[in-house]
Scaffold this motif. Structure first.
Motif, mmCIF file in Angstrom:
data_model
loop_
_atom_site.group_PDB
_atom_site.id
_atom_site.type_symbol
_atom_site.label_atom_id
_atom_site.label_comp_id
_atom_site.label_asym_id
_atom_site.label_seq_id
_atom_site.Cartn_x
_atom_site.Cartn_y
_atom_site.Cartn_z
ATOM 1 N N LEU A 148 12.648 -25.809 99.529
ATOM 2 C CA LEU A 148 12.042 -25.235 100.726
ATOM 3 C C LEU A 148 12.346 -26.129 101.930
ATOM 4 O O LEU A 148 12.171 -27.353 101.869
ATOM 5 C CB LEU A 148 10.534 -25.092 100.532
ATOM 6 N N GLY A 149 12.791 -25.503 103.027
ATOM 7 C CA GLY A 149 13.294 -26.263 104.168
ATOM 8 C C GLY A 149 12.257 -27.075 104.909
ATOM 9 O O GLY A 149 12.541 -28.185 105.353
ATOM 10 N N TYR A 150 11.052 -26.563 105.052
ATOM 11 C CA TYR A 150 10.034 -27.258 105.843
ATOM 12 C C TYR A 150 9.452 -28.455 105.086
ATOM 13 O O TYR A 150 9.424 -29.574 105.595
ATOM 14 C CB TYR A 150 8.922 -26.281 106.232
ATOM 15 N N SER A 151 8.983 -28.216 103.879
ATOM 16 C CA SER A 151 8.297 -29.268 103.120
ATOM 17 C C SER A 151 9.239 -30.142 102.298
ATOM 18 O O SER A 151 8.867 -31.229 101.882
ATOM 19 C CB SER A 151 7.258 -28.648 102.177
ATOM 20 N N ARG A 152 10.475 -29.661 102.069
ATOM 21 C CA ARG A 152 11.449 -30.306 101.172
ATOM 22 C C ARG A 152 10.995 -30.243 99.711
ATOM 23 O O ARG A 152 11.500 -30.956 98.851
ATOM 24 C CB ARG A 152 11.684 -31.775 101.535
ATOM 25 N N VAL A 266 10.447 -36.499 92.416
ATOM 26 C CA VAL A 266 11.043 -36.192 93.719
ATOM 27 C C VAL A 266 10.001 -35.604 94.655
ATOM 28 O O VAL A 266 9.924 -35.971 95.835
ATOM 29 C CB VAL A 266 12.225 -35.209 93.548
ATOM 30 N N ASN A 267 9.189 -34.695 94.144
ATOM 31 C CA ASN A 267 8.186 -34.032 94.990
ATOM 32 C C ASN A 267 7.011 -34.921 95.356
ATOM 33 O O ASN A 267 6.272 -34.620 96.293
ATOM 34 C CB ASN A 267 7.690 -32.757 94.301
ATOM 35 N N MET A 268 6.836 -36.031 94.630
ATOM 36 C CA MET A 268 5.722 -36.931 94.911
ATOM 37 C C MET A 268 6.120 -38.123 95.766
ATOM 38 O O MET A 268 5.260 -38.836 96.285
ATOM 39 C CB MET A 268 5.097 -37.432 93.598
ATOM 40 N N PRO A 278 6.886 -34.299 99.586
ATOM 41 C CA PRO A 278 7.044 -32.843 99.649
ATOM 42 C C PRO A 278 5.862 -32.077 99.062
ATOM 43 O O PRO A 278 5.494 -31.021 99.586
ATOM 44 C CB PRO A 278 8.321 -32.596 98.845
ATOM 45 N N ALA A 279 5.281 -32.606 97.983
ATOM 46 C CA ALA A 279 4.155 -31.908 97.344
ATOM 47 C C ALA A 279 2.978 -31.751 98.311
ATOM 48 O O ALA A 279 2.234 -30.764 98.254
ATOM 49 C CB ALA A 279 3.712 -32.666 96.093
ATOM 50 N N LEU A 280 2.816 -32.710 99.228
ATOM 51 C CA LEU A 280 1.721 -32.650 100.189
ATOM 52 C C LEU A 280 2.011 -31.601 101.272
ATOM 53 O O LEU A 280 1.158 -30.765 101.587
ATOM 54 C CB LEU A 280 1.516 -34.026 100.825
ATOM 55 N N LEU A 281 3.228 -31.625 101.837
ATOM 56 C CA LEU A 281 3.589 -30.638 102.859
ATOM 57 C C LEU A 281 3.658 -29.226 102.283
ATOM 58 O O LEU A 281 3.421 -28.248 102.992
ATOM 59 C CB LEU A 281 4.946 -30.989 103.489
ATOM 60 N N PHE A 282 3.955 -29.132 100.986
ATOM 61 C CA PHE A 282 4.031 -27.817 100.343
ATOM 62 C C PHE A 282 2.683 -27.105 100.367
ATOM 63 O O PHE A 282 2.623 -25.867 100.439
ATOM 64 C CB PHE A 282 4.522 -27.968 98.902
ATOM 65 N N GLU A 287 1.254 -21.412 102.234
ATOM 66 C CA GLU A 287 0.426 -20.414 102.925
ATOM 67 C C GLU A 287 1.281 -19.444 103.745
ATOM 68 O O GLU A 287 0.829 -18.352 104.091
ATOM 69 C CB GLU A 287 -0.580 -21.120 103.843
ATOM 70 N N TYR A 288 2.525 -19.856 104.067
ATOM 71 C CA TYR A 288 3.400 -19.045 104.909
ATOM 72 C C TYR A 288 4.436 -18.265 104.096
ATOM 73 O O TYR A 288 5.225 -17.511 104.666
ATOM 74 C CB TYR A 288 4.123 -19.938 105.920
ATOM 75 N N LEU A 289 4.442 -18.432 102.785
ATOM 76 C CA LEU A 289 5.379 -17.693 101.943
ATOM 77 C C LEU A 289 4.956 -16.230 101.843
ATOM 78 O O LEU A 289 3.765 -15.909 101.865
ATOM 79 C CB LEU A 289 5.444 -18.315 100.547
ATOM 80 N N GLN A 290 5.939 -15.348 101.700
ATOM 81 C CA GLN A 290 5.652 -13.925 101.528
ATOM 82 C C GLN A 290 5.145 -13.667 100.114
ATOM 83 O O GLN A 290 5.551 -14.360 99.166
ATOM 84 C CB GLN A 290 6.923 -13.108 101.769
#
Length: 400
Positions: A148-152, A266-268, A278-282, A287-290
């Motif tokens: 995902l581009g925003y949160s990585r 990687v996500n942590m 990334p796990a935090l920004l995710f 909330e913005y995913l379709q």
């Protein structure tokens, strides 16, 4: 200290008797220190050969870094999984550079592209990774990286064939995992996504229909412009973390588990650009995913899976034979997919077991049978012996 040394050298040259107390007062130090310098002490060496806790891993670090495509970070994460006391990555990297174990690469600059939450994901493959098990068996795998581009936030999935069918099934699994669908997904010009006629490139009609049904737009990366997919290709470096596990695993299931463990790490870990895991920004981006489409529509793309119920003996029935899953799934419905003489058994998106298709009527994984017996026996002391004897009896019975 240089002034004291010069003063002492002059006293020696003039063959005078030194007054250590007076010299100590002049230079502001203990008289015993002055005497020590007079007697030949030269101070601590500037470059002390202090042993490092990494020295015991020197040969292993050297051999792992010799593997084509491996990264320093990958070797560090591999060793850390064995020994938590090896220290920080920063010190590990300094040690590698100091010992000359990895040549530095030239870095080319390129622009960054940032996206809004839920706007874009990028997909890429790390292809034909060759790994040899502890038993000498060669595995050639492809790893799909969805980011995902925003949160990585990224998802790593083993792809065995890179066919369109498998790509669609993998993406559906990922959409279920992240709880939604981004508005657009960026791909390279892979045959699973595009049709190429001469110099004309267009999205394959079936994949275009899949994208429409799930509500995302297909974006194609320009050929030889990898920086347009820089976020995901940077994550591919993390996939190289698996290379140090060369000769350190036994089965394909082990590889799946290792990839998942790397994925979680990687996500942590804080991202270099955002400085946030990334796990935090995710948590914000999801909330913005379709929303996912209707279940019937999803199932229409998964018709290559067969749904079966796990029986009380922790076995499922498939094409005349029975295969085991962990006992906690007894009574639940699982999905079975056959690929190249193997069956892959899933519960929701979790891969439970991989079995080679066999003519034997009953095929138990050792761990499944041990867990099942533990539920019956209730004590672990004699469990291994009982299971080993029973499994041998099964094999002998099925041979007759």
């Amino acid at each position: 200290m240089q002034n004291l040394t010069a003063h002492l050298n002059m006293i020696r040259a003039m063959k005078m008797k030194p007054n250590f107390s007076e010299l100590a007062r002049i230079y502001g130090m203990d008289r015993r220190t002055v005497k020590k310098y007079y007697e030949g002490y030269e101070g601590k060496p500037k470059n002390r050969n202090k042993p490092s806790k990494l020295d015991k891993y020197y040969d292993e670090i050297k051999s792992k870094l010799a593997i084509k495509g491996v990264t320093v970070k990958g070797v560090y994460e591999y060793l850390k999984s064995k020994d938590e006391t090896i220290g920080t990555y920063s010190n590990f990297n300094k040690y590698v550079k100091k010992k000359g174990l990895k040549p530095e690469k030239k870095i080319k600059g390129h622009p960054r592209f940032e996206t809004d939450p839920g706007e874009q994901a990028q997909v890429d493959w790390k292809e034909n990774i060759k790994l040899v098990s502890r038993n000498g068996e060669e595995f050639i795998i492809n790893v799909l990286d969805f980011k995902l581009g925003y949160s990585r936030y990224c998802c790593f999935e083993i792809n065995r064939t890179k066919t369109q069918e498998e790509l669609i099934e993998t993406l559906i699994r990922i959409f279920k995992d992240i709880g939604g669908v981004p508005r657009e997904i960026l791909f390279d010009n892979t045959a699973a996504v595009v049709d190429i006629t001469g110099e004309k490139i267009k999205v394959n009609s079936r994949f275009k229909s899949f994208a429409k049904d799930f509500g995302f737009e297909v974006k194609l990366c320009k050929p030889r412009h990898s920086y347009t997919k820089g976020k995901v290709e940077a994550a591919n470096k993390f996939i190289d973390w698996i290379l140090p596990y060369q000769g350190e695993f036994e089965t394909e299931e082990d590889l799946v588990r290792i990839i998942k463990e790397i994925n979680a790490k990687v996500n942590m870990q804080p991202n270099q650009t955002t400085q946030v895991p990334p796990a935090l920004l995710f948590q914000k981006e999801k909330e913005y995913l379709q929303p996912l489409p209707d279940k019937r529509l999803i199932d229409s793309y998964l018709n290559s899976y067969k749904s079966v119920k796990v029986q009380k003996d922790s076995l499922i029935y498939y094409k005349g034979s029975k295969y085991s899953v962990p006992p906690e799934y007894i009574g639940k419905t699982v999905q079975v997919k056959e690929v190249e003489n193997k069956i892959y058994i899933y519960y929701n998106t979790n891969l439970l077991r991989i079995h080679v298709i066999d003519e034997k009527n009953i095929n138990y994984h050792d761990e499944d049978y041990k867990q099942l017996m533990l539920m019956r026996v209730g004590q672990r002391e004699e469990l291994n012996k009982i299971c080993e004897e029973n499994l041998k009896k099964f094999d002998n019975l099925l041979k007759t």
